[in-house]
Design a protein around this motif. Structure first.
Motif, PDB file in Angstrom:
ATOM      1  N   GLY A 135       7.690  24.356 -10.822  1.00 56.48           N
ATOM      2  CA  GLY A 135       8.999  25.018 -11.191  1.00 56.48           C
ATOM      3  C   GLY A 135       8.466  26.320 -11.742  1.00 56.48           C
ATOM      4  N   LEU A 136       7.669  26.251 -12.838  1.00 64.12           N
ATOM      5  CA  LEU A 136       7.365  27.452 -13.797  1.00 64.12           C
ATOM      6  C   LEU A 136       6.490  28.496 -12.763  1.00 64.12           C
ATOM      7  CD1 LEU A 136       6.320  25.831 -17.078  1.00 64.12           C
ATOM      8  CD2 LEU A 136       8.430  27.167 -16.522  1.00 64.12           C
ATOM      9  N   VAL A 178      14.503  22.463 -12.058  1.00 63.84           N
ATOM     10  CA  VAL A 178      13.357  21.595 -12.556  1.00 63.84           C
ATOM     11  C   VAL A 178      12.842  21.872 -13.714  1.00 63.84           C
ATOM     12  CG1 VAL A 178      12.643  21.121 -10.094  1.00 63.84           C
ATOM     13  CG2 VAL A 178      11.559  22.628 -11.278  1.00 63.84           C
ATOM     14  N   ALA A 179      13.090  23.104 -14.077  1.00 67.79           N
ATOM     15  CA  ALA A 179      12.578  23.880 -15.432  1.00 67.79           C
ATOM     16  C   ALA A 179      13.224  23.006 -16.598  1.00 67.79           C
ATOM     17  CB  ALA A 179      12.332  25.095 -15.433  1.00 67.79           C
ATOM     18  N   MET A 180      14.479  23.301 -16.484  1.00 70.24           N
ATOM     19  CA  MET A 180      15.156  22.894 -17.788  1.00 70.24           C
ATOM     20  C   MET A 180      15.522  21.431 -18.142  1.00 70.24           C
ATOM     21  SD  MET A 180      18.007  26.158 -17.716  1.00 70.24           S
ATOM     22  CE  MET A 180      18.709  25.780 -16.579  1.00 70.24           C
ATOM     23  N   PRO A 181      16.010  20.737 -17.062  1.00 74.15           N
ATOM     24  CA  PRO A 181      15.964  19.209 -17.408  1.00 74.15           C
ATOM     25  C   PRO A 181      14.519  18.605 -17.771  1.00 74.15           C
ATOM     26  CG  PRO A 181      16.353  19.522 -15.039  1.00 74.15           C
ATOM     27  CD  PRO A 181      16.197  20.982 -15.523  1.00 74.15           C
ATOM     28  N   ASN A 182      13.649  18.944 -17.175  1.00 73.05           N
ATOM     29  CA  ASN A 182      12.192  18.396 -17.442  1.00 73.05           C
ATOM     30  C   ASN A 182      11.698  18.599 -18.664  1.00 73.05           C
ATOM     31  OD1 ASN A 182      12.510  16.830 -15.008  1.00 73.05           O
ATOM     32  ND2 ASN A 182      11.117  18.406 -13.941  1.00 73.05           N
ATOM     33  N   VAL A 192       5.592  34.333 -17.470  1.00 75.73           N
ATOM     34  CA  VAL A 192       4.326  34.160 -17.863  1.00 75.73           C
ATOM     35  C   VAL A 192       3.889  33.509 -19.186  1.00 75.73           C
ATOM     36  CG1 VAL A 192       2.189  35.502 -18.022  1.00 75.73           C
ATOM     37  CG2 VAL A 192       3.759  35.917 -16.198  1.00 75.73           C
ATOM     38  N   ALA A 193       5.020  33.944 -20.278  1.00 77.66           N
ATOM     39  CA  ALA A 193       4.867  33.412 -21.565  1.00 77.66           C
ATOM     40  C   ALA A 193       4.924  31.881 -21.319  1.00 77.66           C
ATOM     41  CB  ALA A 193       5.599  34.155 -22.503  1.00 77.66           C
TER      42      ALA A 193
END
Length: 470
Positions: free
Chosen positions: A348-349, A388-392, A447-448
């Protein structure tokens, strides 16, 4: 790991060393990343609400009673987590109108978003430890009452400065719903069920970003921007009554922290000392900054630069929110329990980075002059990957500790909102005629986030501890 059946006071004790009664074998014992979600399928996953027997001695009727409350609790918690996007997104179609009405520059009006975010960030640092000490219910009700009062005053604000001030107070009070909703989830659920519940909660609360701009756009057809705050005041009143009537206490007195400010600070220091917890926390905060750069800049980008109407902007915003919700449900229903959450999070990132880079290339003219359709497509991909980024990141961070859910939730929320508040004014630094600052902020933060995920979380070092295909 599943709950061992010990007392909640033991499970939630914060060790100051690796030994002592009621502690695990090491301080802040990591429950792993995705490996923490590999639980015994036969173990109970839902903790009975307050008043029912604890996990170690629950009867069958008690378990059934807990399950019957599940739907109601889900709806109440969904409403609490939906309030922040309602407060932010209903207001988005009105940003250009507020700029004209209060005779203030766009950068100043965008500070009304920053103030609300900063308030939500700082408020969580206060409310989280309060909920660990006095329970979830009382701090939540107090926060909701103050939220209603602050929102009503926003509707009457005669100047940008006063609007910024009361948006700050609105955020401070609204933080109670955010942090306590996550803490209640941690009280009631564990393991795989907690990760899945976060995805379910995203489905419910995700309806708010879809309908909020639509509601805001329609309200603007009949009244001015002040009417939006009147509607939000009504929503706050209804939600306060629902919480008062149906959300019962989930943290029994025996499990509460009795210390004061010093104890709360020690708790947070212990959480921050966990490198992996801090890694997920910062990664989630940077991903949220990418999201909020879109939220704060998109009204001007879509309406002022590309000439769309408030209604068209609302439809595009809703479409992007549908993408986020859909991917979130794929995460919760299909991926959790089958694929390592770190792998899904990393994918996801990566998608977020690629979408942000594409937006930067388009806005700087590398592909020539592009229209609204191309920009909207890039934003849709970026928003969908947030599913997928936030809940995980939340699930991975909270699974590292079973204690002090309020303080842990406060740190997660505070980092996200503070980083988002910093990103917000940067997107308007070059004025209203270019979308380049929005894309630059998104690329830098994305990117960070990847760098933090790889450098602090170091998922490959824990891959050997994953079990059950997680």
């Amino acid at each position: 790991m599943p709950d061992s059946g010990g007392s909640r006071a033991q499970r939630e004790h914060i060790p100051t060393s690796g030994t002592g009664p009621g502690t695990d074998s090491a301080p802040l014992t990591p429950h792993g990343d995705a490996g923490a979600l590999s639980v015994d399928p036969g173990a109970p996953q839902v903790t009975a609400p307050a008043g029912l027997p604890a996990a170690g001695g629950r009867t069958a009727p008690a378990v059934k009673a807990a399950r019957r409350t599940g739907f109601l609790v889900t709806m109440v918690l969904g409403g609490l987590t939906a309030l922040p996007p309602l407060s932010m997104d209903m207001y988005l179609p009105a940003l250009p109108a507020v700029t004209d009405s209060l005779a203030a520059p766009a950068a100043t009006i965008q500070l009304t978003l920053t103030a609300c975010l900063a308030g939500m960030a700082l408020g969580q640092l206060v409310v989280g430890p309060m909920s660990d000490r006095w329970g979830r219910r009382r701090p939540l009700l107090l926060g909701m009452v103050v939220y209603v009062i602050a929102t009503a005053i926003c509707a009457l604000a005669p100047s940008a400065e006063l609007l910024i001030a009361f948006r700050l107070l609105q955020g401070l009070a609204g933080a109670a719903g955010i942090v306590i909703a996550r803490a209640v989830v941690r009280d009631l659920y564990d393991g795989v069920e907690m990760a899945r519940f976060f995805s379910t909660l995203m489905l419910i609360s995700g309806v708010a970003p879809i309908i909020a701009p639509l509601i805001g756009g329609q309200v603007m057809r009949f009244t001015d921007w002040r009417g939006i705050f009147v509607v939000l005041t009504g929503v706050g009143i209804v939600l306060t009554l629902v919480v008062w009537r149906w959300l019962h206490e989930t943290l029994p007195p025996g499990s509460r922290h009795t210390g004061g400010v010093t104890d709360a600070l020690r708790t947070m220091r212990g959480l921050l000392a966990d490198r992996v917890f801090a890694g997920y926390m910062i990664t989630g905060g940077l991903a949220f900054a990418v999201l909020f750069a879109y939220i704060s800049a998109s009204p001007f980008v879509v309406q002022e630069i590309y000439g769309a109407s408030p209604q068209t902007f609302s439809l595009l915003f809703g479409l992007n929110s549908i993408g986020l919700i859909a991917v979130g449900q794929i995460n919760g229903k299909l991926l959790v329990g089958r694929i390592s959450l770190d792998k899904v999070l990393g994918f996801g990132l990566a998608v977020i980075v690629l979408a942000a880079v594409a937006l930067l290339l388009m806005t700087t003219g590398v592909f020539g002059e592009v229209g609204l359709v191309s920009i909207a497509a890039g934003l849709f991909v970026l928003m969908s990957a947030m599913g997928v980024a936030m809940p995980n990141t939340n699930a991975q961070a909270l699974m590292r500790t079973k204690h002090a859910a309020g303080s842990a939730s406060a740190l997660l929320g505070t980092s996200s909102f503070l980083i988002g508040a910093i990103a917000s004014p940067l997107v308007g630094i070059a004025g209203e005629d270019t979308a380049v600052p929005m894309a630059v902020v998104q690329v830098v933060c994305a990117v960070a986030a990847v760098g933090c995920f790889l450098g602090l979380c170091r998922p490959w070092q824990r891959a050997g501890r994953e079990a059950g295909g997680l």
